[in-house]
Design a protein around this motif. Sequence first.
Motif, short mmCIF file in Angstrom:
data_model
loop_
_atom_site.label_atom_id
_atom_site.label_comp_id
_atom_site.label_asym_id
_atom_site.label_seq_id
_atom_site.Cartn_x
_atom_site.Cartn_y
_atom_site.Cartn_z
N SER A 295 -3.00 12.03 -3.59
CA SER A 295 -1.98 10.98 -3.57
C SER A 295 -1.28 11.03 -2.22
O SER A 295 -1.33 12.04 -1.52
CB SER A 295 -0.98 11.19 -4.70
OG SER A 295 -0.28 12.41 -4.53
N HIS A 296 -0.60 9.93 -1.85
CA HIS A 296 0.08 9.88 -0.56
C HIS A 296 1.17 10.95 -0.48
O HIS A 296 1.44 11.49 0.60
CB HIS A 296 0.70 8.49 -0.33
CG HIS A 296 -0.32 7.40 -0.24
ND1 HIS A 296 -0.80 6.73 -1.34
CD2 HIS A 296 -0.98 6.88 0.82
CE1 HIS A 296 -1.70 5.83 -0.97
NE2 HIS A 296 -1.83 5.91 0.34
N TRP A 351 -5.65 5.03 -4.47
CA TRP A 351 -4.26 4.93 -4.91
C TRP A 351 -3.62 3.70 -4.28
O TRP A 351 -4.01 3.28 -3.19
CB TRP A 351 -3.46 6.14 -4.44
CG TRP A 351 -3.89 7.47 -4.92
CD1 TRP A 351 -4.85 8.26 -4.38
CD2 TRP A 351 -3.35 8.22 -6.03
NE1 TRP A 351 -4.96 9.45 -5.07
CE2 TRP A 351 -4.03 9.45 -6.08
CE3 TRP A 351 -2.34 7.96 -6.95
CZ2 TRP A 351 -3.76 10.42 -7.04
CZ3 TRP A 351 -2.06 8.93 -7.91
CH2 TRP A 351 -2.76 10.13 -7.96
N ASP A 355 1.59 5.41 -5.09
CA ASP A 355 0.93 6.33 -6.04
C ASP A 355 1.20 6.00 -7.51
O ASP A 355 0.97 6.84 -8.38
CB ASP A 355 1.37 7.79 -5.79
CG ASP A 355 1.04 8.27 -4.39
OD1 ASP A 355 0.09 7.74 -3.79
OD2 ASP A 355 1.74 9.16 -3.88
#
Length: 448
Positions: A295-296, A351, A355
């Motif tokens: 995820s970021h 994503w 997220d």
Amino acid sequence: MAGAGGGNSDVQWCFSQVKGAIDDDVAEADIISTVEFNHSGELLATGDKGGRVVIFQQEPESKNQPQCRGEYNVYSTFQSHEPEFDYLKSLEIEEKINKIRWLPQKNAAQFLLSTNDKTIKLWKISERDKRPEGYNLKEEDGRYRDLNTVTTLRVPVFRPMDLMVEASPRRVFSNAHTYHINSISVNSDCETYLSADDLRINLWNLEINDRSFNIVDIKPTNMEELTEVITAAEFHPNQCNTFVYSSSKGTIRLCDMRASALCDQHAKQFEEPEDPNNRSFFSEIISSISDVKFSHSGRYMMTRDYLSVKIWDLNMESRPVETYQVGNCCCADKSSLYENDCIFDKFECCWNGNDSVVMTGSYNNFFRMFDRGYRQDVTLEASRENSKPRSVLKPRKVSTGGKRKKDEISVDSLDFNKKILHTAWHPLDNIIAVATTNNLYIFQEKLN
């Protein structure tokens, strides 16, 4: 729910653009093999089986139509890789682009990495809208002048010219992989990147192309003892010492490069225990992970196997915190999928910018979105029938047996030759890119 996206269950998705030829006869070279937005989302790159990279640029928003975000138009097209032949092994090396990864922008130029099965290339994408004129020793067409005719000294000047976008190869990273490269990932330090094949992961410096460091090697001494292969690998978005790689056995290993130079001993292993009641001939095939993405935020990790998308918390190795069934793969007969090789398809996942939503592709040109906060999901279709500008995508449903309801599609009528393997989500906006064979569909959130 009309759609999923942006952490808001009321998002509606509408058609924006489609790129590529309409012909039913698709040339093998035109099949899209990777899709990737750059870090700002202004540029969108695609690679195909013919070794070409096509970059689309988002046009500025129109002041007259603020509700319509800029469309993507062709910015640059270049031949990244050519077919080669390995004379030592008597093997053809395909020109197909396996992966594209953008580097964070540091100046006016853009840089990207592209790879085929064996060779990685670093490309510089730059603009030129001025040209020098008034050389002393050269004519305007480039021919050298007779020195005897030069009687005055001129100062060259820059003149405006039509914008030209140049793609030039800055580095070629080759001869480091015995097996086919399946992943490349740029490190958050912006100085190094990794490349992974079936049995090894190498660490490269972007400035040095004649050597790399082997950081993972799972090749057994006796190849008959080989039980798994590496399927994907990615660096952590914030921690430059951390990376993960997934395997064909359904395990994900997180490694810390501070622990040792060779990361054969993982720091963490993420694996869900198999239910013995569900074991079958196909269990090992469908449990193979085809994609892994952090995820970021760097807190979570998403994996895609044949039947599901799983979200893992990096602090919990025993089981995923979320599992989403992709749908129409589950309904179909595994034997027929095995016979037509569909069961070996490698689907990617991505994503959204914050997220809150994940997306992955499926068969029949369907793609699925899962809203993590609202625990809702939607199936949408990339089709030329829904390609009227700004037309809202209608959710699709697949009948899982019994009486089929209105607007539902039976499993038997699904076209398993039409598949969405590659998807990408704009890092800042609700704009998505979806590749269907030789077409690239771009959808965006409908703005009122």
